[in-house]
Design an enzyme around this catalytic site. Structure first.
Site, short mmCIF file in Angstrom:
data_model
loop_
_atom_site.label_atom_id
_atom_site.label_comp_id
_atom_site.label_asym_id
_atom_site.label_seq_id
_atom_site.Cartn_x
_atom_site.Cartn_y
_atom_site.Cartn_z
N GLU A 197 0.88 -1.13 0.00
CA GLU A 197 0.01 -0.01 -0.03
C GLU A 197 0.81 1.16 0.09
O GLU A 197 0.70 2.19 0.83
CB GLU A 197 -0.86 -0.06 1.13
CG GLU A 197 -2.12 -1.10 1.03
CD GLU A 197 -3.12 -1.07 2.19
OE1 GLU A 197 -2.77 -0.37 3.19
OE2 GLU A 197 -4.14 -1.57 1.87
N GLU A 235 -5.98 -8.44 -0.87
CA GLU A 235 -6.43 -8.23 0.54
C GLU A 235 -8.02 -7.79 0.35
O GLU A 235 -8.54 -7.18 -0.44
CB GLU A 235 -5.82 -6.98 1.36
CG GLU A 235 -4.42 -7.27 1.81
CD GLU A 235 -3.87 -6.07 2.68
OE1 GLU A 235 -4.68 -5.56 3.19
OE2 GLU A 235 -2.64 -6.22 2.75
C1 BG6 Z 1 -4.40 -2.90 4.81
C2 BG6 Z 1 -3.30 -3.39 5.24
O1 BG6 Z 1 -4.41 -1.51 5.00
O2 BG6 Z 1 -5.64 -3.26 5.81
C3 BG6 Z 1 -3.05 -4.37 6.44
O3 BG6 Z 1 -2.42 -3.80 4.23
C4 BG6 Z 1 -4.26 -4.14 7.39
O4 BG6 Z 1 -1.92 -4.50 6.92
C5 BG6 Z 1 -5.47 -4.23 6.89
O5 BG6 Z 1 -4.20 -5.02 8.47
C6 BG6 Z 1 -6.68 -4.18 7.46
O6 BG6 Z 1 -6.64 -3.03 8.32
P1 BG6 Z 1 -6.48 -2.99 9.95
O7 BG6 Z 1 -6.44 -1.71 10.42
O8 BG6 Z 1 -7.99 -3.58 10.07
O9 BG6 Z 1 -5.74 -3.93 10.24
#
Ligand code: BG6
Length: 477
Positions: free
Chosen positions: A176, A375
């Site tokens: 990201e 993701e």
């Molecule tokens: C993304 C990241 O922004 O979102 C992850 O690449 C992160 O590292 C994921 O864990 C979810 O965000 P959060 O804040 O719910 O963990």
């Protein structure tokens, strides 16, 4: 009509600092994730000067994947995973970042991890760095505001590319990388680039300079990687949250377009090797005299990405303000407003499955590169019921609706898609809040926000559901 490819990469995705723990084991150095305290939905994580004894640092133990990876990978294999994405903790390999020699014990850990994945036919998908770097590089060099970071990073990249040249095919350079564009979030400046902004320092200028050095480092790494193994697929990794205008008023529409440009200029540079013209105009309007050399420009053109990896969780809505400047760029103003047509998650992230199809089409139209959803998922509170189970129908619903849109994008829009990885297939530490209670997994981990719990793994209802999805290549959802 085309279907998902036979070798479509179904699986899950994580990051070293959010699950490994073992923060000081086998020669690992202190990473920037190790100086971030636990926060909550309402209270931001703190970035402390070193480790303070009275604070809780959830990443120190994570879910102790370092000692549980065999058990966890066995569970991933039971779900039928084709791929598992994680990152390499830079501090296991180069504990301080500027060390001359790599730490053999750290290298062995990832050898074992990748072998274990291959044992079950699971493809490792590896991010070189996901929201972490050696803390020493922040203290001594000021993080990515310093050009020296390029050589530290490329040395790390070369070491792991060489070591794992026959074990890993899919790589990504920076997780990201585009998160830091928003000047409203000092946390992103630290996690992306190790930047602590000093009094009177122009945060935006520093962010652009740091980003440039990262882009050069990424391009150099891509060139190095392709020399080591021409079959490597090395992608970029971007955060994607579509931005919609609040009304059809052209000012709102243009504001939304400008924010999409602003959030994705990194993709422009990493895919074409060139800065977009509107951004160069912005630099000159602001009087930013960035250190971008002619050699850098050659490097950027010669080290472009093979595919676009991206995360998708939510979409956003924007409204232009009355006094927008002519370029519609207001990095420190929050023009994002609530989307009244959609529901939010417990952590106020707007749930928008169609936005994922929008995102796939948007990337496809602009860049014509293979896409990889690395993701996607729902952070939610889970509870164990009297039968000792976790009935997470809300998570199944979220994922089902998103996978439906992925299928439509492939079948109707002809999107070239490598795979779909859910975020946090096993519960892990939230990057944003440092909480354990913000859970994404198919596998529950017994650990709470205070760092207490047996670390026992329990399958949730979503575990068997995802297993069926994978077994049917997305037909049975
Ligand atoms: C993304 C990241 O922004 O979102 C992850 O690449 C992160 O590292 C994921 O864990 C979810 O965000 P959060 O804040 O719910 O963990």
């Amino acid at each position: 009509m085309s279907e998902l490819k036979k070798d479509f990469l179904w699986g899950g995705s994580a990051a070293a600092h959010q699950l490994e723990g073992a923060w000081q084991i086998d020669g690992k150095g202190i990473s920037i994730a190790d100086v971030m305290t636990a926060g909550t939905k309402k209270k931001s994580r703190e970035i402390t000067d070193g480790i303070l004894p009275e604070k809780i640092y959830p990443n120190h133990e994570g879910i102790d994947f370092y000692h549980h990876y065999k058990e966890d990978i066995k569970l991933f294999a039971e779900m039928g995973f084709k791929a598992f994405r994680t990152s390499i903790a830079w501090t296991r390999i180069y504990p301080n970042g500027d060390d001359r020699e790599p730490n053999e014990k750290g290298l062995i850990f990832y050898d074992n991890l990748f072998d274990e994945l291959h044992k079950y036919g699971i493809e490792p998908v590896i991010t070189l760095t996901q929201f972490e770097m050696p803390y020493h590089l922040v203290v001594k060099y000021g993080g990515w505001r310093n050009r020296k970071m390029i050589s530290f990073f490329t040395r790390f990249a070369e070491t792991v590319f060489n070591r794992y040249r026959n074990k890993v095919k899919y790589w990504m350079t920076f997780n990201e990388i585009n998160n830091q564009t928003s000047m409203l979030n000092k946390w992103s400046l630290f996690t992306n680039s190790g930047l602590k902004i000093k009094a009177k320092e122009d945060a935006e200028l520093t962010m652009f300079q740091a980003s440039h050095y990262e882009l050069v480092a990424s391009s150099l790494a891509i060139q190095i990687g392709h020399k080591i193994n021409p079959n490597f697929q090395i992608g970029g990794m971007f955060s994607m949250g579509p931005i919609y205008p609040v009304t059809p008023d052209p000012k709102n529409v243009f504001k939304a377009q400008r924010l999409m440009q602003l959030n994705h200029w990194y993709v422009d540079v990493q895919s074409s090797g060139r800065y977009p013209k509107w951004l160069k105009q912005y630099f000159s309007t602001k009087g930013y005299n960035l250190d971008i050399t002619l050699i850098d420009e050659d490097i950027l053109r010669e080290g472009t990405i093979d595919y676009i990896g991206f995360s998708y969780y939510a979409s956003h809505v924007v409204e232009a303000s009355k006094n927008e400047p002519q370029n519609f760029i207001t990095p420190t103003a929050n023009n994002i407003i609530k989307n009244l047509t959609l529901k939010d998650s417990e952590w106020n992230w707007t749930i928008d499955p169609v936005g994922l199809r929008f995102a796939l089409n948007w990337f496809n139209d602009r860049y014509k590169l293979p896409l990889f959803i690395v993701e996607n998922g729902l952070g939610a509170k889970d509870s164990i019921t009297e039968d000792g189970k976790i009935h997470d129908s809300y998570r199944i619903n979220y994922l089902r609706q998103h996978i439906q849109q992925v299928k439509l994008a492939v079948e109707y829009d002809g999107i070239d898609l490598i795979g779909y990885l859910t975020w946090g297939p096993i519960d892990l530490v939230s990057a944003g809040t440092g909480e354990m209670s913000k859970r994404y997994g198919f596998i529950f981990v017994d650990r709470n926000d205070q760092g207490k719990g047996s670390l026992k793994r329990i399958k949730k209802d979503s575990f068997n559901w995802y297993k069926k999805v994978i077994a049917s290549n997305g037909e049975n959802i």
